[in-house]
Design a protein around this motif. Structure first.
Motif, PDB file in Angstrom:
ATOM      1  N   MET A   2       0.830  -1.201   0.000  1.00  0.00           N
ATOM      2  CA  MET A   2       0.000   0.000   0.000  1.00  0.00           C
ATOM      3  C   MET A   2       0.865   1.252   0.000  1.00  0.00           C
ATOM      4  SD  MET A   2      -3.378   0.564   2.258  1.00  0.00           S
ATOM      5  CE  MET A   2      -2.543   0.611   3.822  1.00  0.00           C
ATOM      6  N   LEU A   3       1.957   1.139   0.716  1.00  0.00           N
ATOM      7  CA  LEU A   3       2.869   2.280   0.791  1.00  0.00           C
ATOM      8  C   LEU A   3       3.489   2.569  -0.567  1.00  0.00           C
ATOM      9  CD1 LEU A   3       3.545   4.062   3.107  1.00  0.00           C
ATOM     10  CD2 LEU A   3       5.565   2.702   3.560  1.00  0.00           C
ATOM     11  N   TYR A   5       2.098   2.084  -3.550  1.00  0.00           N
ATOM     12  CA  TYR A   5       1.109   2.835  -4.333  1.00  0.00           C
ATOM     13  C   TYR A   5       1.035   4.295  -3.881  1.00  0.00           C
ATOM     14  CZ  TYR A   5      -0.689  -1.426  -6.425  1.00  0.00           C
ATOM     15  OH  TYR A   5      -0.810  -2.572  -7.151  1.00  0.00           O
ATOM     16  N   ALA A   6       1.037   4.467  -2.564  1.00  0.00           N
ATOM     17  CA  ALA A   6       0.942   5.837  -2.030  1.00  0.00           C
ATOM     18  C   ALA A   6       2.129   6.666  -2.479  1.00  0.00           C
ATOM     19  CB  ALA A   6       0.872   5.801  -0.501  1.00  0.00           C
TER      20      ALA A   6
ATOM     21  N   GLN B   8       0.845  -3.078   9.479  1.00  0.00           N
ATOM     22  CA  GLN B   8      -0.061  -2.726   8.369  1.00  0.00           C
ATOM     23  C   GLN B   8      -0.816  -1.438   8.675  1.00  0.00           C
ATOM     24  OE1 GLN B   8      -2.612  -5.833   7.077  1.00  0.00           O
ATOM     25  NE2 GLN B   8      -0.974  -6.884   5.977  1.00  0.00           N
ATOM     26  N   ILE B   9      -1.253  -1.293   9.918  1.00  0.00           N
ATOM     27  CA  ILE B   9      -2.005  -0.086  10.274  1.00  0.00           C
ATOM     28  C   ILE B   9      -1.112   1.144  10.116  1.00  0.00           C
ATOM     29  CG2 ILE B   9      -3.030   1.151  12.207  1.00  0.00           C
ATOM     30  CD1 ILE B   9      -4.174  -1.478  13.144  1.00  0.00           C
ATOM     31  N   ASP B  11       1.539   1.436   8.254  1.00  0.00           N
ATOM     32  CA  ASP B  11       1.792   1.693   6.826  1.00  0.00           C
ATOM     33  C   ASP B  11       0.606   2.383   6.170  1.00  0.00           C
ATOM     34  OD1 ASP B  11       4.302   0.808   6.789  1.00  0.00           O
ATOM     35  OD2 ASP B  11       3.933  -1.099   5.761  1.00  0.00           O
ATOM     36  N   GLY B  12      -0.577   1.936   6.568  1.00  0.00           N
ATOM     37  CA  GLY B  12      -1.762   2.580   6.008  1.00  0.00           C
ATOM     38  C   GLY B  12      -1.831   4.045   6.393  1.00  0.00           C
ATOM     39  N   ILE B  13      -1.533   4.335   7.654  1.00  0.00           N
ATOM     40  CA  ILE B  13      -1.561   5.740   8.093  1.00  0.00           C
ATOM     41  C   ILE B  13      -0.510   6.550   7.339  1.00  0.00           C
ATOM     42  CG2 ILE B  13      -1.114   7.251  10.052  1.00  0.00           C
ATOM     43  CD1 ILE B  13      -2.306   5.121  11.847  1.00  0.00           C
ATOM     44  N   ALA B  15       0.685   5.916   4.429  1.00  0.00           N
ATOM     45  CA  ALA B  15       0.270   6.077   3.035  1.00  0.00           C
ATOM     46  C   ALA B  15      -0.744   7.201   2.914  1.00  0.00           C
ATOM     47  CB  ALA B  15      -0.328   4.768   2.514  1.00  0.00           C
ATOM     48  N   VAL B  16      -1.695   7.237   3.843  1.00  0.00           N
ATOM     49  CA  VAL B  16      -2.689   8.308   3.802  1.00  0.00           C
ATOM     50  C   VAL B  16      -2.024   9.663   3.987  1.00  0.00           C
ATOM     51  CG1 VAL B  16      -4.645   9.287   5.036  1.00  0.00           C
ATOM     52  CG2 VAL B  16      -4.597   6.863   4.534  1.00  0.00           C
ATOM     53  N   THR B  63       7.058   5.703   9.030  1.00  0.00           N
ATOM     54  CA  THR B  63       7.693   4.631   8.273  1.00  0.00           C
ATOM     55  C   THR B  63       8.984   4.168   8.937  1.00  0.00           C
ATOM     56  OG1 THR B  63       6.846   5.725   6.324  1.00  0.00           O
ATOM     57  CG2 THR B  63       8.390   3.947   5.967  1.00  0.00           C
TER      58      THR B  63
END
Lengths: 271, 129
Positions: A2-3, A5-6, B8-9, B11-13, B15-16, B63
């Motif tokens: 996901m990272l 893609y981001a 994962q959480i 990484d999601g944060i 990414a956002v 990260t």
């Protein structure tokens, strides 16, 4: 994953933003627009470094990010100071000039009906469009202002005898009518190119000292003609045309300095 | 399982945060492109300087999973916070004084009265006029 893609999305967004910024730097109407655009460009570069650090999980560029944060504002401050010093001078000078020109035009339009030979002549009220040099504009303004010195008034009072003054300098006789005609022609047609005017004048008043009118020296030349006309009573009617056409410049130039005026005219005739 | 979910959480944060930071820069670019005069462009240009950089810095710190790097990242953002208003102030003042703005787009010009008073009391500074 996901990272990843981001990171790609972010790099794309930053690239588009950088393109917009470059366009603004290119187009920016003022230097200040360019300055803030360059600031944004710097931030975008730092953001790209950060994104790369996120993507590859390293910390190599953090010093660059710190550096841009510390010294990024210096360029904007320096250029903004420079703009503050320079810009209003230029703009206000331009406004000043425009105001002066408008005043001159209004003055000419207002003063034209009171020009000396107003009643008998049709004076074109259109403003002059010829370029005036800064060094001669004061003379034009003086000539249009209707200023007459006391001394020249006295001299005009005793100007009945023609041999005491001016006309001998410019014209030995014979051609005043032709000169006046050529002069009037030149002034009537308004903006003849200087070569045409000069050639015409030389053809008409060949042998005269005051032949030839350079476009810039028009007022001086008319002044000298006016003085010549006034001093020699016989030529008065013949050269009323130029005197009236010079916006009353005739007697004023006469007032200013007679010798200088006619000498100027003759000197420019030689050009 | 716990550590993997946390990864994962985070990484999601991150990414956002990354995408939001990129969107801030994009907003600044579009604002620079579309806004009509200097001061509105300045308004757009401050978005990536503060919010965009904060988002990206937080994403990087998340990260890296390290508190010391968080401190350094926040230091970079703090320096940016300290210096961005300086350039914005100077540029905005220069733009106002040199009339690089569209006065018809102002709803309220609070500075005009002060400038009038200052120019009436003392001799006019050239730049204020």
């Amino acid at each position: 994953m996901m990272l990843d893609y981001a990171v790609w999305i972010t790099q794309g967004l930053l690239a588009i933003a950088a393109l917009c910024t470059v366009y603004r730097v290119f187009r920016g109407p003022s230097v200040l627009d360019r300055v803030i655009s360059v600031d944004v460009m710097l931030i975008i570069v730092a953001s790209m470094l950060l994104t790369d650090m996120v993507a590859n999980n390293h910390q190599d560029f953090i010093l660059f990010v710190l550096g841009t944060a510390v010294i990024g504002f210096l360029g904007a401050v320096a250029i903004a100071r420079y703009v503050v010093v320079r810009q209003p001078d230029a703009s206000s000078k331009g406004e000043e000039r425009e105001a002066q020109a408008a005043a001159l035009r209004a003055e000419a339009a207002a003063e034209e009906p009171e020009a000396p030979y107003n009643g008998e002549l049709k004076v074109s009220a259109e403003p002059r469009t010829d370029q005036e040099d800064e060094s001669t504009s004061w003379f034009t303004a003086l000539a249009r202002s209707g200023f007459v010195t006391r001394r020249s008034k006295q001299e005009q009072a005793q100007a009945s005898d023609p041999e005491m003054s001016g006309p001998g300098q410019g014209r030995p006789g014979g051609g005043p009518d032709q000169g006046g005609a050529a002069e009037g022609d030149d002034a009537d047609s308004g903006n003849v190119s200087s070569e045409d005017g000069a050639a015409e004048n030389e053809a008409a008043a060949a042998g005269n000292g005051a032949a030839g009118v350079a476009a810039r020296g028009e007022t001086e030349d008319e002044g000298s003609e006016g003085s010549a006309a006034e001093q020699s009573g016989a030529e008065k009617e013949a050269s009323k045309g130029d005197a009236g056409n010079g916006d009353g410049a005739g007697d004023d130039a006469n007032a200013g300095d007679r010798d200088g005026g006619s000498k100027d005219g003759s000197g420019k005739g030689g050009q | 399982m716990d550590a993997e979910l946390l990864d994962q959480i985070l990484d999601g944060i991150a990414a956002v945060f990354l995408v939001v930071g990129g969107l801030m820069s994009l907003a600044a670019g579009i604002g620079l492109l579309r806004f009509p005069d200097l001061h509105s462009r300045m308004h757009a240009a401050t978005k990536p300087q503060v919010l965009g950089l904060l988002m990206l810095v937080l994403a990087a710190a998340i990260t890296w999973r390290s508190w010391s790097w968080v401190a350094i990242a926040i230091l970079a953002w703090g320096l940016q916070i300290l210096t961005a208003p300086v350039s914005a102030h100077v540029v905005g003042r220069a733009g106002y004084r040199t009339k690089h703005m569209r006065a018809d787009r102002l709803t309220h010009d609070e500075l005009a009265r002060a400038v009038d008073r200052a120019s009436r009391e003392s001799e006019v500074r050239r730049e204020v006029r």
